[in-house]
Design a protein around this motif. Structure first.
Motif, PDB file in Angstrom:
ATOM      1  N   ARG A  95      -0.579   7.554  58.026  1.00 59.08           N
ATOM      2  CA  ARG A  95       0.540   8.104  58.788  1.00 59.08           C
ATOM      3  C   ARG A  95       0.210   9.536  59.169  1.00 59.08           C
ATOM      4  NH1 ARG A  95       5.779   5.814  57.997  1.00 59.08           N
ATOM      5  NH2 ARG A  95       5.733   4.042  56.587  1.00 59.08           N
ATOM      6  N   VAL A  96       0.609   9.923  60.367  1.00 59.85           N
ATOM      7  CA  VAL A  96       0.421  11.312  60.780  1.00 59.85           C
ATOM      8  C   VAL A  96       1.567  11.712  61.695  1.00 59.85           C
ATOM      9  CG1 VAL A  96      -1.130  10.625  62.654  1.00 59.85           C
ATOM     10  CG2 VAL A  96      -1.165  12.975  61.817  1.00 59.85           C
ATOM     11  N   ILE A  97       2.068  12.907  61.436  1.00 62.60           N
ATOM     12  CA  ILE A  97       3.100  13.503  62.280  1.00 62.60           C
ATOM     13  C   ILE A  97       2.531  14.801  62.825  1.00 62.60           C
ATOM     14  CG2 ILE A  97       5.444  14.424  62.367  1.00 62.60           C
ATOM     15  CD1 ILE A  97       6.091  12.666  59.921  1.00 62.60           C
ATOM     16  N   CYS A  98       2.610  14.966  64.120  1.00 63.29           N
ATOM     17  CA  CYS A  98       2.053  16.185  64.702  1.00 63.29           C
ATOM     18  C   CYS A  98       2.972  16.722  65.784  1.00 63.29           C
ATOM     19  CB  CYS A  98       0.661  15.925  65.273  1.00 63.29           C
ATOM     20  SG  CYS A  98       0.655  14.860  66.721  1.00 63.29           S
ATOM     21  N   LYS A  99       2.727  17.957  66.164  1.00 62.61           N
ATOM     22  CA  LYS A  99       3.508  18.576  67.228  1.00 62.61           C
ATOM     23  C   LYS A  99       2.903  18.243  68.581  1.00 62.61           C
ATOM     24  CE  LYS A  99       5.187  22.530  64.542  1.00 62.61           C
ATOM     25  NZ  LYS A  99       5.223  24.014  64.455  1.00 62.61           N
ATOM     26  N   SER A 100       3.728  18.209  69.582  1.00 57.39           N
ATOM     27  CA  SER A 100       3.280  17.930  70.932  1.00 57.39           C
ATOM     28  C   SER A 100       2.229  18.955  71.365  1.00 57.39           C
ATOM     29  CB  SER A 100       4.481  17.993  71.880  1.00 57.39           C
ATOM     30  OG  SER A 100       4.114  17.625  73.175  1.00 57.39           O
ATOM     31  N   GLY A 101       1.150  18.470  71.964  1.00 59.01           N
ATOM     32  CA  GLY A 101       0.083  19.355  72.428  1.00 59.01           C
ATOM     33  C   GLY A 101      -1.095  19.446  71.484  1.00 59.01           C
ATOM     34  N   THR A 102      -0.945  18.979  70.285  1.00 57.81           N
ATOM     35  CA  THR A 102      -2.057  19.027  69.331  1.00 57.81           C
ATOM     36  C   THR A 102      -2.886  17.751  69.432  1.00 57.81           C
ATOM     37  OG1 THR A 102      -0.724  18.073  67.553  1.00 57.81           O
ATOM     38  CG2 THR A 102      -0.762  20.476  67.737  1.00 57.81           C
ATOM     39  N   SER A 103      -4.060  17.790  68.808  1.00 62.48           N
ATOM     40  CA  SER A 103      -4.957  16.625  68.804  1.00 62.48           C
ATOM     41  C   SER A 103      -4.979  15.996  67.421  1.00 62.48           C
ATOM     42  CB  SER A 103      -6.371  17.044  69.218  1.00 62.48           C
ATOM     43  OG  SER A 103      -6.389  17.476  70.562  1.00 62.48           O
ATOM     44  N   VAL A 104      -5.126  14.699  67.402  1.00 60.87           N
ATOM     45  CA  VAL A 104      -5.130  13.960  66.141  1.00 60.87           C
ATOM     46  C   VAL A 104      -6.346  13.038  66.111  1.00 60.87           C
ATOM     47  CG1 VAL A 104      -3.918  12.212  64.791  1.00 60.87           C
ATOM     48  CG2 VAL A 104      -2.622  13.993  65.974  1.00 60.87           C
ATOM     49  N   LYS A 105      -7.052  13.044  64.980  1.00 60.36           N
ATOM     50  CA  LYS A 105      -8.225  12.180  64.828  1.00 60.36           C
ATOM     51  C   LYS A 105      -7.925  11.093  63.817  1.00 60.36           C
ATOM     52  CE  LYS A 105     -12.522  13.743  64.703  1.00 60.36           C
ATOM     53  NZ  LYS A 105     -13.792  14.343  64.221  1.00 60.36           N
ATOM     54  N   ILE A 106      -8.256   9.868  64.170  1.00 58.48           N
ATOM     55  CA  ILE A 106      -8.080   8.713  63.288  1.00 58.48           C
ATOM     56  C   ILE A 106      -9.460   8.113  63.019  1.00 58.48           C
ATOM     57  CG2 ILE A 106      -6.996   6.461  62.989  1.00 58.48           C
ATOM     58  CD1 ILE A 106      -4.940   7.333  65.142  1.00 58.48           C
ATOM     59  N   GLU A 107      -9.745   7.882  61.735  1.00 62.99           N
ATOM     60  CA  GLU A 107     -11.039   7.316  61.356  1.00 62.99           C
ATOM     61  C   GLU A 107     -10.923   5.838  60.997  1.00 62.99           C
ATOM     62  OE1 GLU A 107     -13.364  11.176  59.422  1.00 62.99           O
ATOM     63  OE2 GLU A 107     -12.744   9.501  58.146  1.00 62.99           O
ATOM     64  N   CYS A 108     -11.934   5.096  61.369  1.00 63.82           N
ATOM     65  CA  CYS A 108     -12.009   3.674  61.046  1.00 63.82           C
ATOM     66  C   CYS A 108     -13.377   3.413  60.425  1.00 63.82           C
ATOM     67  CB  CYS A 108     -11.831   2.858  62.320  1.00 63.82           C
ATOM     68  SG  CYS A 108     -11.964   1.065  62.083  1.00 63.82           S
ATOM     69  N   ARG A 109     -13.377   2.859  59.220  1.00 65.29           N
ATOM     70  CA  ARG A 109     -14.641   2.617  58.517  1.00 65.29           C
ATOM     71  C   ARG A 109     -14.757   1.167  58.071  1.00 65.29           C
ATOM     72  NH1 ARG A 109     -17.285   7.298  56.805  1.00 65.29           N
ATOM     73  NH2 ARG A 109     -16.041   9.198  57.011  1.00 65.29           N
ATOM     74  N   SER A 110     -15.922   0.592  58.254  1.00 69.67           N
ATOM     75  CA  SER A 110     -16.219  -0.702  57.653  1.00 69.67           C
ATOM     76  C   SER A 110     -16.874  -0.405  56.306  1.00 69.67           C
ATOM     77  CB  SER A 110     -17.149  -1.522  58.554  1.00 69.67           C
ATOM     78  OG  SER A 110     -18.350  -0.825  58.829  1.00 69.67           O
ATOM     79  N   LEU A 111     -16.290  -0.933  55.239  1.00 71.85           N
ATOM     80  CA  LEU A 111     -16.705  -0.512  53.896  1.00 71.85           C
ATOM     81  C   LEU A 111     -17.852  -1.339  53.330  1.00 71.85           C
ATOM     82  CD1 LEU A 111     -13.268   0.295  52.227  1.00 71.85           C
ATOM     83  CD2 LEU A 111     -14.789   1.773  53.547  1.00 71.85           C
ATOM     84  N   ASP A 112     -17.970  -2.574  53.702  1.00 73.18           N
ATOM     85  CA  ASP A 112     -18.978  -3.427  53.063  1.00 73.18           C
ATOM     86  C   ASP A 112     -19.799  -4.221  54.063  1.00 73.18           C
ATOM     87  OD1 ASP A 112     -16.522  -5.904  51.913  1.00 73.18           O
ATOM     88  OD2 ASP A 112     -16.874  -4.952  53.854  1.00 73.18           O
ATOM     89  N   PHE A 113     -19.798  -3.780  55.310  1.00 68.68           N
ATOM     90  CA  PHE A 113     -20.652  -4.425  56.296  1.00 68.68           C
ATOM     91  C   PHE A 113     -20.935  -3.445  57.419  1.00 68.68           C
ATOM     92  CE2 PHE A 113     -17.585  -5.215  59.740  1.00 68.68           C
ATOM     93  CZ  PHE A 113     -16.373  -5.072  59.075  1.00 68.68           C
ATOM     94  N   GLN A 114     -21.933  -3.751  58.207  1.00 61.66           N
ATOM     95  CA  GLN A 114     -22.269  -2.907  59.344  1.00 61.66           C
ATOM     96  C   GLN A 114     -21.574  -3.447  60.586  1.00 61.66           C
ATOM     97  OE1 GLN A 114     -26.609  -2.779  59.318  1.00 61.66           O
ATOM     98  NE2 GLN A 114     -26.509  -0.827  58.226  1.00 61.66           N
ATOM     99  N   ALA A 115     -20.824  -2.568  61.216  1.00 59.17           N
ATOM    100  CA  ALA A 115     -20.017  -2.975  62.370  1.00 59.17           C
ATOM    101  C   ALA A 115     -20.736  -2.598  63.659  1.00 59.17           C
ATOM    102  CB  ALA A 115     -18.651  -2.313  62.312  1.00 59.17           C
ATOM    103  N   THR A 116     -21.316  -3.586  64.292  1.00 58.35           N
ATOM    104  CA  THR A 116     -21.984  -3.315  65.564  1.00 58.35           C
ATOM    105  C   THR A 116     -20.972  -2.953  66.646  1.00 58.35           C
ATOM    106  OG1 THR A 116     -21.925  -5.696  65.976  1.00 58.35           O
ATOM    107  CG2 THR A 116     -23.967  -4.786  65.090  1.00 58.35           C
ATOM    108  N   THR A 117     -19.800  -3.508  66.534  1.00 58.16           N
ATOM    109  CA  THR A 117     -18.753  -3.254  67.527  1.00 58.16           C
ATOM    110  C   THR A 117     -17.442  -2.981  66.808  1.00 58.16           C
ATOM    111  OG1 THR A 117     -19.842  -4.835  69.008  1.00 58.16           O
ATOM    112  CG2 THR A 117     -17.616  -4.143  69.596  1.00 58.16           C
ATOM    113  N   MET A 118     -16.737  -1.976  67.292  1.00 54.58           N
ATOM    114  CA  MET A 118     -15.404  -1.682  66.775  1.00 54.58           C
ATOM    115  C   MET A 118     -14.424  -1.648  67.940  1.00 54.58           C
ATOM    116  SD  MET A 118     -15.911   1.121  63.749  1.00 54.58           S
ATOM    117  CE  MET A 118     -16.432   0.607  62.114  1.00 54.58           C
ATOM    118  N   PHE A 119     -13.187  -1.952  67.642  1.00 51.31           N
ATOM    119  CA  PHE A 119     -12.164  -2.044  68.674  1.00 51.31           C
ATOM    120  C   PHE A 119     -10.964  -1.200  68.259  1.00 51.31           C
ATOM    121  CE2 PHE A 119     -14.084  -5.727  70.785  1.00 51.31           C
ATOM    122  CZ  PHE A 119     -14.864  -6.263  69.767  1.00 51.31           C
TER     123      PHE A 119
END
Lengths: 117, 115
Positions: free
Chosen positions: A10-34
């Motif tokens: 969850r993330v709450i931010c103010k208008s105008g700021t930037s937000v980064k979301i991370e996605c990790r594959s923990l036990d396999f190699q992900a050739t493609t992410m969506f």
């Protein structure tokens, strides 16, 4: 196996700021992410497809300069929402495809709820 | 372009009963994959079952099975001995070798298991 993590949940931010979301594959190699976006009581809407080491492919109507995607390694992709506005508030979900399995199965992260004030 | 249709927005069934969720799709391709995903209130998408179009045998996973009718382009999900934990949104999805492996989702069916 086939676990995908997503941070933050969850993330709450103010208008105008930037937000980064991370996605990790923990036990396999992900050739493609969506990356998907889901509005309440609706289905998932694909935003973009990212392949490790190359530029993401964005769906029609998705602003590539607003939703920056980086797939720097076979286990990590990031989505940065730049200059966020209240209309960007949504539930963002990533998925990853295990390149060693030929059945085209996508495994999903738990999602990130973004609220822009 | 591929389309996936789920014609049942909501369903409910008594615990321990059997329920079938319907899904139809449209494609001109011959080689593709079909999936059922479950999204409980936590909103985590969970793979329920997968079917490869070139396999005639219907996929089964414990209490979950599919009825895959390729000629009719139908892919229904049967849940046997339904449990309270089966309460969730269920999405039918399609992908193929073409189209960059993108998943095309149906609009979902909200399933409620009644105790």
């Amino acid at each position: 196996g086939a676990v995908v993590s997503q941070h933050p949940s969850r993330v709450i931010c103010k208008s105008g700021t930037s937000v980064k979301i991370e996605c990790r594959s923990l036990d396999f190699q992900a050739t493609t992410m969506f990356w998907y976006r889901q509005f309440p009581k609706q289905s998932l809407m694909l935003m973009a497809t990212s392949n490790e080491g190359s530029k993401a492919t964005y769906e029609q109507g998705v602003e590539k300069d607003k939703f920056l995607i980086n797939h720097a390694s076979l286990t990590l992709s990031t989505l940065t929402v730049t200059s966020a506005h209240p209309e960007d508030s949504s539930f963002y979900i990533c998925s990853a495809r295990d390149g060693s399995i030929p059945q085209f199965t996508q495994y999903f992260g738990p999602g990130t709820r973004l609220t822009v004030l | 372009a591929q389309t996936v249709t789920q014609s049942q927005p909501e369903m409910s069934v008594q615990e321990a009963e059997t329920v079938t969720l319907s899904c139809t799709y449209d494609t001109s391709e011959n080689n593709y994959y079909l999936f059922w995903y479950k999204q409980p209130p936590s909103r985590q998408m969970i793979l329920v079952i997968r079917q490869e179009a070139y396999k005639q045998q219907n996929a089964t996973e414990n209490r979950f099975s599919v009825n895959f009718q390729k000629a009719a382009k139908s892919f229904s999900l049967k849940i046997s001995d339904s449990q309270l934990g089966d309460t969730a949104m269920y999405f039918c999805a399609f992908t193929s070798n073409f189209g960059n492996e993108k998943l095309t989702f149906g609009t979902g069916t909200r399933l409620t298991i009644i105790p």
